[in-house]
Scaffold this motif. Structure first.
Motif, PDB file in Angstrom:
ATOM      1  N   ARG A  84      25.157  16.073  -3.305  1.00 22.68           N
ATOM      2  CA  ARG A  84      24.598  17.364  -3.706  1.00 22.68           C
ATOM      3  C   ARG A  84      23.246  17.598  -3.029  1.00 22.68           C
ATOM      4  NH1 ARG A  84      22.539  16.264  -9.873  1.00 22.68           N
ATOM      5  NH2 ARG A  84      24.571  15.358 -10.096  1.00 22.68           N
ATOM      6  N   THR A  85      22.810  18.834  -3.021  1.00 25.87           N
ATOM      7  CA  THR A  85      21.488  19.175  -2.510  1.00 25.87           C
ATOM      8  C   THR A  85      20.447  18.646  -3.493  1.00 25.87           C
ATOM      9  OG1 THR A  85      22.366  21.166  -1.487  1.00 25.87           O
ATOM     10  CG2 THR A  85      19.997  21.098  -1.835  1.00 25.87           C
ATOM     11  N   ALA A  86      19.384  18.054  -2.955  1.00 26.28           N
ATOM     12  CA  ALA A  86      18.354  17.471  -3.809  1.00 26.28           C
ATOM     13  C   ALA A  86      17.002  17.531  -3.088  1.00 26.28           C
ATOM     14  CB  ALA A  86      18.713  16.018  -4.130  1.00 26.28           C
ATOM     15  N   PRO A  87      15.901  17.385  -3.839  1.00 24.00           N
ATOM     16  CA  PRO A  87      14.580  17.385  -3.202  1.00 24.00           C
ATOM     17  C   PRO A  87      14.301  16.108  -2.396  1.00 24.00           C
ATOM     18  CG  PRO A  87      14.361  17.233  -5.597  1.00 24.00           C
ATOM     19  CD  PRO A  87      15.811  17.411  -5.305  1.00 24.00           C
ATOM     20  N   GLY A  88      15.101  15.078  -2.610  1.00 25.98           N
ATOM     21  CA  GLY A  88      14.957  13.830  -1.872  1.00 25.98           C
ATOM     22  C   GLY A  88      16.135  12.922  -2.170  1.00 25.98           C
ATOM     23  N   TYR A  89      16.307  11.885  -1.350  1.00 29.10           N
ATOM     24  CA  TYR A  89      17.436  10.968  -1.495  1.00 29.10           C
ATOM     25  C   TYR A  89      16.937   9.536  -1.364  1.00 29.10           C
ATOM     26  CZ  TYR A  89      20.000  15.245  -0.609  1.00 29.10           C
ATOM     27  OH  TYR A  89      20.475  16.530  -0.681  1.00 29.10           O
ATOM     28  N   LEU A  90      17.343   8.692  -2.296  1.00 32.16           N
ATOM     29  CA  LEU A  90      17.046   7.272  -2.206  1.00 32.16           C
ATOM     30  C   LEU A  90      18.209   6.615  -1.460  1.00 32.16           C
ATOM     31  CD1 LEU A  90      15.674   4.578  -2.890  1.00 32.16           C
ATOM     32  CD2 LEU A  90      16.825   4.674  -5.127  1.00 32.16           C
ATOM     33  N   VAL A  91      17.897   5.946  -0.352  1.00 30.70           N
ATOM     34  CA  VAL A  91      18.902   5.217   0.420  1.00 30.70           C
ATOM     35  C   VAL A  91      18.580   3.733   0.245  1.00 30.70           C
ATOM     36  CG1 VAL A  91      19.902   4.825   2.703  1.00 30.70           C
ATOM     37  CG2 VAL A  91      19.053   7.108   2.086  1.00 30.70           C
ATOM     38  N   MET A  92      19.480   3.022  -0.437  1.00 35.29           N
ATOM     39  CA  MET A  92      19.275   1.599  -0.733  1.00 35.29           C
ATOM     40  C   MET A  92      20.384   0.806  -0.061  1.00 35.29           C
ATOM     41  SD  MET A  92      17.301  -0.399  -2.469  1.00 35.29           S
ATOM     42  CE  MET A  92      17.388  -2.162  -2.556  1.00 35.29           C
ATOM     43  N   ALA A  93      20.014  -0.003   0.924  1.00 38.35           N
ATOM     44  CA  ALA A  93      20.989  -0.810   1.661  1.00 38.35           C
ATOM     45  C   ALA A  93      20.840  -2.269   1.232  1.00 38.35           C
ATOM     46  CB  ALA A  93      20.773  -0.667   3.161  1.00 38.35           C
ATOM     47  N   TYR A  94      21.928  -2.844   0.756  1.00 36.88           N
ATOM     48  CA  TYR A  94      21.919  -4.225   0.260  1.00 36.88           C
ATOM     49  C   TYR A  94      22.456  -5.177   1.318  1.00 36.88           C
ATOM     50  CZ  TYR A  94      21.174  -2.075  -4.275  1.00 36.88           C
ATOM     51  OH  TYR A  94      20.651  -1.357  -5.314  1.00 36.88           O
ATOM     52  N   GLY A  95      21.716  -6.231   1.615  1.00 34.22           N
ATOM     53  CA  GLY A  95      22.162  -7.258   2.554  1.00 34.22           C
ATOM     54  C   GLY A  95      22.513  -6.713   3.921  1.00 34.22           C
ATOM     55  N   CYS A  96      21.710  -5.782   4.397  1.00 36.33           N
ATOM     56  CA  CYS A  96      22.042  -5.058   5.625  1.00 36.33           C
ATOM     57  C   CYS A  96      21.461  -5.679   6.893  1.00 36.33           C
ATOM     58  CB  CYS A  96      21.587  -3.612   5.522  1.00 36.33           C
ATOM     59  SG  CYS A  96      19.809  -3.435   5.321  1.00 36.33           S
ATOM     60  N   ARG A  97      20.663  -6.708   6.757  1.00 41.20           N
ATOM     61  CA  ARG A  97      20.018  -7.311   7.930  1.00 41.20           C
ATOM     62  C   ARG A  97      20.601  -8.684   8.225  1.00 41.20           C
ATOM     63  NH1 ARG A  97      14.832  -4.531   8.957  1.00 41.20           N
ATOM     64  NH2 ARG A  97      14.724  -2.931   7.379  1.00 41.20           N
ATOM     65  N   TRP A  98      20.301  -9.179   9.401  1.00 41.51           N
ATOM     66  CA  TRP A  98      20.864 -10.455   9.846  1.00 41.51           C
ATOM     67  C   TRP A  98      20.541 -11.595   8.895  1.00 41.51           C
ATOM     68  CZ3 TRP A  98      17.598 -14.525  10.698  1.00 41.51           C
ATOM     69  CH2 TRP A  98      16.255 -14.219  10.844  1.00 41.51           C
ATOM     70  N   ASP A  99      19.397 -11.495   8.190  1.00 33.62           N
ATOM     71  CA  ASP A  99      18.997 -12.564   7.277  1.00 33.62           C
ATOM     72  C   ASP A  99      19.414 -12.291   5.837  1.00 33.62           C
ATOM     73  OD1 ASP A  99      17.272 -10.509   6.662  1.00 33.62           O
ATOM     74  OD2 ASP A  99      15.436 -11.664   6.988  1.00 33.62           O
ATOM     75  N   GLY A 100      20.207 -11.234   5.623  1.00 27.89           N
ATOM     76  CA  GLY A 100      20.697 -10.909   4.283  1.00 27.89           C
ATOM     77  C   GLY A 100      19.748 -10.080   3.451  1.00 27.89           C
ATOM     78  N   SER A 101      18.611  -9.696   4.005  1.00 28.45           N
ATOM     79  CA  SER A 101      17.644  -8.925   3.224  1.00 28.45           C
ATOM     80  C   SER A 101      18.118  -7.485   3.045  1.00 28.45           C
ATOM     81  CB  SER A 101      16.261  -8.968   3.869  1.00 28.45           C
ATOM     82  OG  SER A 101      16.281  -8.369   5.144  1.00 28.45           O
ATOM     83  N   SER A 102      17.555  -6.852   2.043  1.00 23.18           N
ATOM     84  CA  SER A 102      17.893  -5.479   1.708  1.00 23.18           C
ATOM     85  C   SER A 102      16.727  -4.564   2.059  1.00 23.18           C
ATOM     86  CB  SER A 102      18.206  -5.369   0.211  1.00 23.18           C
ATOM     87  OG  SER A 102      19.266  -6.232  -0.129  1.00 23.18           O
ATOM     88  N   GLY A 103      16.969  -3.268   2.016  1.00 24.18           N
ATOM     89  CA  GLY A 103      15.903  -2.328   2.303  1.00 24.18           C
ATOM     90  C   GLY A 103      16.194  -0.968   1.689  1.00 24.18           C
ATOM     91  N   TYR A 104      15.173  -0.126   1.635  1.00 22.56           N
ATOM     92  CA  TYR A 104      15.323   1.208   1.080  1.00 22.56           C
ATOM     93  C   TYR A 104      14.379   2.169   1.787  1.00 22.56           C
ATOM     94  CZ  TYR A 104      10.908   0.306  -1.261  1.00 22.56           C
ATOM     95  OH  TYR A 104       9.586   0.029  -1.513  1.00 22.56           O
ATOM     96  N   TYR A 105      14.664   3.432   1.637  1.00 22.77           N
ATOM     97  CA  TYR A 105      13.724   4.470   2.027  1.00 22.77           C
ATOM     98  C   TYR A 105      14.094   5.763   1.315  1.00 22.77           C
ATOM     99  CZ  TYR A 105      17.048   6.329   5.527  1.00 22.77           C
ATOM    100  OH  TYR A 105      18.138   6.858   6.160  1.00 22.77           O
ATOM    101  N   ILE A 106      13.176   6.703   1.340  1.00 19.97           N
ATOM    102  CA  ILE A 106      13.403   8.014   0.745  1.00 19.97           C
ATOM    103  C   ILE A 106      13.648   8.985   1.890  1.00 19.97           C
ATOM    104  CG2 ILE A 106      12.470   9.857  -0.705  1.00 19.97           C
ATOM    105  CD1 ILE A 106      12.871   7.186  -2.191  1.00 19.97           C
ATOM    106  N   ALA A 107      14.796   9.619   1.883  1.00 24.34           N
ATOM    107  CA  ALA A 107      15.159  10.592   2.910  1.00 24.34           C
ATOM    108  C   ALA A 107      14.910  11.998   2.371  1.00 24.34           C
ATOM    109  CB  ALA A 107      16.632  10.429   3.294  1.00 24.34           C
ATOM    110  N   ALA A 108      14.495  12.883   3.247  1.00 23.62           N
ATOM    111  CA  ALA A 108      14.214  14.258   2.846  1.00 23.62           C
ATOM    112  C   ALA A 108      15.472  15.133   2.868  1.00 23.62           C
ATOM    113  CB  ALA A 108      13.148  14.861   3.756  1.00 23.62           C
ATOM    114  N   THR A 109      16.450  14.777   3.688  1.00 22.58           N
ATOM    115  CA  THR A 109      17.663  15.592   3.826  1.00 22.58           C
ATOM    116  C   THR A 109      18.902  14.700   3.744  1.00 22.58           C
ATOM    117  OG1 THR A 109      17.803  15.341   6.224  1.00 22.58           O
ATOM    118  CG2 THR A 109      16.459  17.180   5.389  1.00 22.58           C
ATOM    119  N   ARG A 110      20.054  15.317   3.493  1.00 26.33           N
ATOM    120  CA  ARG A 110      21.314  14.564   3.489  1.00 26.33           C
ATOM    121  C   ARG A 110      21.553  13.925   4.849  1.00 26.33           C
ATOM    122  NH1 ARG A 110      24.218  18.931  -0.100  1.00 26.33           N
ATOM    123  NH2 ARG A 110      23.818  20.232   1.694  1.00 26.33           N
TER     124      ARG A 110
END
Length: 185
Positions: A84-110
């Motif tokens: 849906r359309t929103a003022p922001g989006y939380l993108v949370m990636a689990y175990g996405c790196r070579w060492d198994g670490s996770s990361g996140y960021y706030i996106a402004a658009t879809r």
């Protein structure tokens, strides 16, 4: 959560390319494309959806595809069918790196939710009722089998709760929101 039946990258769901039919040797693939895209026997170049180009059941050689001119006029329709359309989006990636670490960021658009600065495939897997939460399988050279990425369409209240300085210490608040929606799955 509703399961989605996609097996291709989200970008290929909304991108089309011109395909030279004379570059396709398999007559069944050629006939399938002519029927699906309603083209004549004389048509030699047609616009084909990226999901058909990546379909392993079809034999479309890479050389037959004009990769230089992607057509993305379906982008907004596809992305709005997933989130849906929103003022922001939380993108949370689990175990996405070579060492198994996770990361996140706030996106402004879809669209920004699916942009990476490295080569990756992001396949939509599940979407919540109301399209607030999208769960994807994200794979790259670091994680070829893929890992989960959860995208949450944030309300204004949730975005305010995280705060404008999310890069500098809102990890606890982001984790709280991510856990809330990850546990609904």
């Amino acid at each position: 959560m509703k399961n989605l039946n996609f097996d291709v990258d989200v970008h290929m769901l909304y991108t089309s390319y011109f395909v030279n039919l004379s570059g396709i040797g398999d007559p069944d693939t050629k006939e399938y494309l002519r029927l699906k895209y309603d083209c004549c026997e004389e048509d030699d170049e047609i616009e084909v959806l990226g999901e058909d180009i990546q379909n392993w059941k079809l034999d479309i050689p890479s050389e037959a595809v004009d990769w230089n001119f992607p057509i993305t006029d379906r982008k907004e329709a596809v992305l709005s069918s997933l989130l849906r359309t929103a003022p922001g989006y939380l993108v949370m990636a689990y175990g996405c790196r070579w060492d198994g670490s996770s990361g996140y960021y706030i996106a402004a658009t879809r669209e920004e939710c699916f942009l990476r600065d490295y080569d990756t495939q992001i396949v939509p897997c599940k979407v919540s009722r109301g399209k607030k939460v999208l769960i994807c399988r994200e794979s790259s050279h670091d994680v070829p089998m893929g890992s989960s990425t959860i995208i949450v369409a944030l309300s204004k209240k949730e975005l305010d709760y995280i705060g404008p300085y999310w890069k500098y210490g809102s990890g606890e608040r982001i984790a709280h929101i991510a856990r809330k929606y990850a546990e609904e799955d």
